[in-house]
Design an enzyme around this catalytic site. Structure first.
Site, PDB file in Angstrom:
ATOM      1  N   GLU A   1      11.404   5.812  -8.019  1.00  0.00           N
ATOM      2  CA  GLU A   1      11.316   5.598  -6.572  1.00  0.00           C
ATOM      3  C   GLU A   1      12.692   5.338  -5.967  1.00  0.00           C
ATOM      4  OE1 GLU A   1       6.760   3.815  -6.888  1.00  0.00           O
ATOM      5  OE2 GLU A   1       8.406   2.445  -6.454  1.00  0.00           O
TER       6      GLU A   1
ATOM      7  N   HIS B   1       5.103  -2.104   0.073  1.00  0.00           N
ATOM      8  CA  HIS B   1       4.992  -1.417  -1.215  1.00  0.00           C
ATOM      9  C   HIS B   1       5.922  -2.076  -2.227  1.00  0.00           C
ATOM     10  CE1 HIS B   1       5.260   1.678  -4.324  1.00  0.00           C
ATOM     11  NE2 HIS B   1       6.562   1.487  -4.270  1.00  0.00           N
TER      12      HIS B   1
ATOM     13  N   LYS C   1       6.113  -1.337   5.043  1.00  0.00           N
ATOM     14  CA  LYS C   1       5.358  -0.200   5.565  1.00  0.00           C
ATOM     15  C   LYS C   1       5.363  -0.223   7.103  1.00  0.00           C
ATOM     16  CE  LYS C   1       2.494   0.096   1.407  1.00  0.00           C
ATOM     17  NZ  LYS C   1       1.133   0.346   0.854  1.00  0.00           N
TER      18      LYS C   1
ATOM     19  N   TYR D   1       4.074   9.218  -3.115  1.00  0.00           N
ATOM     20  CA  TYR D   1       2.717   8.888  -3.582  1.00  0.00           C
ATOM     21  C   TYR D   1       2.085  10.015  -4.393  1.00  0.00           C
ATOM     22  CZ  TYR D   1       2.382   4.542  -0.857  1.00  0.00           C
ATOM     23  OH  TYR D   1       2.544   3.265  -0.372  1.00  0.00           O
TER      24      TYR D   1
ATOM     25  N   ASN E   1      -1.680  -2.617   3.958  1.00  0.00           N
ATOM     26  CA  ASN E   1      -1.287  -3.780   3.153  1.00  0.00           C
ATOM     27  C   ASN E   1       0.214  -4.138   3.211  1.00  0.00           C
ATOM     28  OD1 ASN E   1      -0.376  -1.766   1.498  1.00  0.00           O
ATOM     29  ND2 ASN E   1      -1.795  -2.178  -0.182  1.00  0.00           N
TER      30      ASN E   1
HETATM   31  P1  GTP Z   1       1.792   0.103  -3.356  1.00  0.00           P
HETATM   32  O1  GTP Z   1       2.686  -1.054  -3.668  1.00  0.00           O
HETATM   33  O2  GTP Z   1       1.767   0.472  -1.905  1.00  0.00           O
HETATM   34  O3  GTP Z   1       2.012   1.271  -4.273  1.00  0.00           O
HETATM   35  O4  GTP Z   1       0.318  -0.439  -3.620  1.00  0.00           O
HETATM   36  P2  GTP Z   1      -0.395  -0.665  -5.017  1.00  0.00           P
HETATM   37  O5  GTP Z   1       0.495  -0.278  -6.159  1.00  0.00           O
HETATM   38  O6  GTP Z   1      -0.934  -2.053  -4.984  1.00  0.00           O
HETATM   39  O7  GTP Z   1      -1.616   0.359  -4.923  1.00  0.00           O
HETATM   40  P3  GTP Z   1      -1.647   1.917  -5.317  1.00  0.00           P
HETATM   41  O8  GTP Z   1      -0.316   2.380  -5.785  1.00  0.00           O
HETATM   42  O9  GTP Z   1      -2.830   2.130  -6.188  1.00  0.00           O
HETATM   43  O10 GTP Z   1      -1.984   2.563  -3.906  1.00  0.00           O
HETATM   44  C1  GTP Z   1      -0.937   2.848  -3.005  1.00  0.00           C
HETATM   45  C2  GTP Z   1      -1.390   2.527  -1.610  1.00  0.00           C
HETATM   46  O11 GTP Z   1      -2.469   3.350  -1.257  1.00  0.00           O
HETATM   47  C3  GTP Z   1      -1.919   1.103  -1.428  1.00  0.00           C
HETATM   48  O12 GTP Z   1      -0.910   0.175  -1.205  1.00  0.00           O
HETATM   49  C4  GTP Z   1      -2.812   1.265  -0.224  1.00  0.00           C
HETATM   50  O13 GTP Z   1      -2.058   1.167   0.980  1.00  0.00           O
HETATM   51  C5  GTP Z   1      -3.328   2.659  -0.378  1.00  0.00           C
HETATM   52  N1  GTP Z   1      -4.665   2.594  -0.949  1.00  0.00           N
HETATM   53  C6  GTP Z   1      -5.017   2.307  -2.224  1.00  0.00           C
HETATM   54  N2  GTP Z   1      -6.340   2.316  -2.372  1.00  0.00           N
HETATM   55  C7  GTP Z   1      -6.848   2.616  -1.147  1.00  0.00           C
HETATM   56  C8  GTP Z   1      -8.164   2.771  -0.629  1.00  0.00           C
HETATM   57  O14 GTP Z   1      -9.157   2.636  -1.344  1.00  0.00           O
HETATM   58  N3  GTP Z   1      -8.263   3.085   0.702  1.00  0.00           N
HETATM   59  C9  GTP Z   1      -7.180   3.236   1.510  1.00  0.00           C
HETATM   60  N4  GTP Z   1      -7.346   3.557   2.799  1.00  0.00           N
HETATM   61  N5  GTP Z   1      -5.930   3.090   1.055  1.00  0.00           N
HETATM   62  C10 GTP Z   1      -5.759   2.784  -0.240  1.00  0.00           C
HETATM   63 MG    MG Z   2       1.491   1.546  -6.259  1.00  0.00          MG
END
Ligand code: GTP
Ligand code: MG
Length: 150
Positions: free
Chosen positions: A126, A115, A9, A49, A112
């Site tokens: 993807e 991805h 990222k 997303y 974080n």
């Molecule tokens: P990815 O590998 O990035 O897809 O992460 P993930 O699969 O662990 O989480 P998810 O797909 O549910 O969410 C995608 C991304 O959205 C996360 O990696 C975070 O960067 C962001 N995200 C998720 N939850 C939150 C939240 O509560 N607040 C914020 N600011 N960002 C969030």
């Molecule tokens: Mg995810």
């Protein structure tokens, strides 16, 4: 062979951690089969997303992810989708153990660092969103027999 879509990222690029992330997947034994360095459009991130469209953080997430360069990659190997997620750690870096990428290098859920696809089906979607078929390279990795017993 299983493939996962892994993307460094914007903060991973800005913080100089591209090599660190790639190193971990290389050292594990996975094979890099595609990689780009690019700044994606907000529209492209909205597609990436799309499953999070209903979340309050979705607009900010898509804006952030398109604000600076990213490194989309395709990694190949045994259980790479599941094991790749283990290597990344939990979505919230605060819940991620030391030794994981998120556990070692970040603090906030919205920053974080990396991805990783969460299922084989989503990995294929993807990969198709980020790469053309002819951008994925087929080759034999020299280390194969030193990584696999089959
Ligand atoms: P990815 O590998 O990035 O897809 O992460 P993930 O699969 O662990 O989480 P998810 O797909 O549910 O969410 C995608 C991304 O959205 C996360 O990696 C975070 O960067 C962001 N995200 C998720 N939850 C939150 C939240 O509560 N607040 C914020 N600011 N960002 C969030
Ligand atoms: Mg995810």
């Amino acid at each position: 062979k299983e493939r996962s879509f892994i993307m460094i990222k914007p903060n991973g690029v800005q913080r100089g951690l591209i090599g660190e992330v790639i190193k971990r997947f290389e050292q594990k034994g996975y094979k890099l089969v595609a990689m780009k360095f690019m700044q994606a459009s907000e529209e492209h991130m909205q597609k990436h997303y799309t499953h999070l469209q209903s979340k309050a953080f979705y607009p900010g997430l898509c804006k952030y992810m398109s604000s600076s360069p990213v490194v989309p990659m395709v990694w190949e190997g045994l259980d790479v989708v599941r094991t790749g997620r283990v290597m990344l750690g939990e979505t919230n870096p605060g819940d991620s153990l030391p030794g994981t990428i998120r556990g070692d290098f970040c603090l906030h859920v919205g920053r974080n660092l990396v991805h990783g696809s969460d299922s084989i089906e989503n990995a294929n979607k993807e990969i198709a969103l980020w790469f053309r078929e002819d951008e994925i390279v087929t080759y034999t990795a020299g280390q194969y027999d030193w990584v696999y017993d089959d």
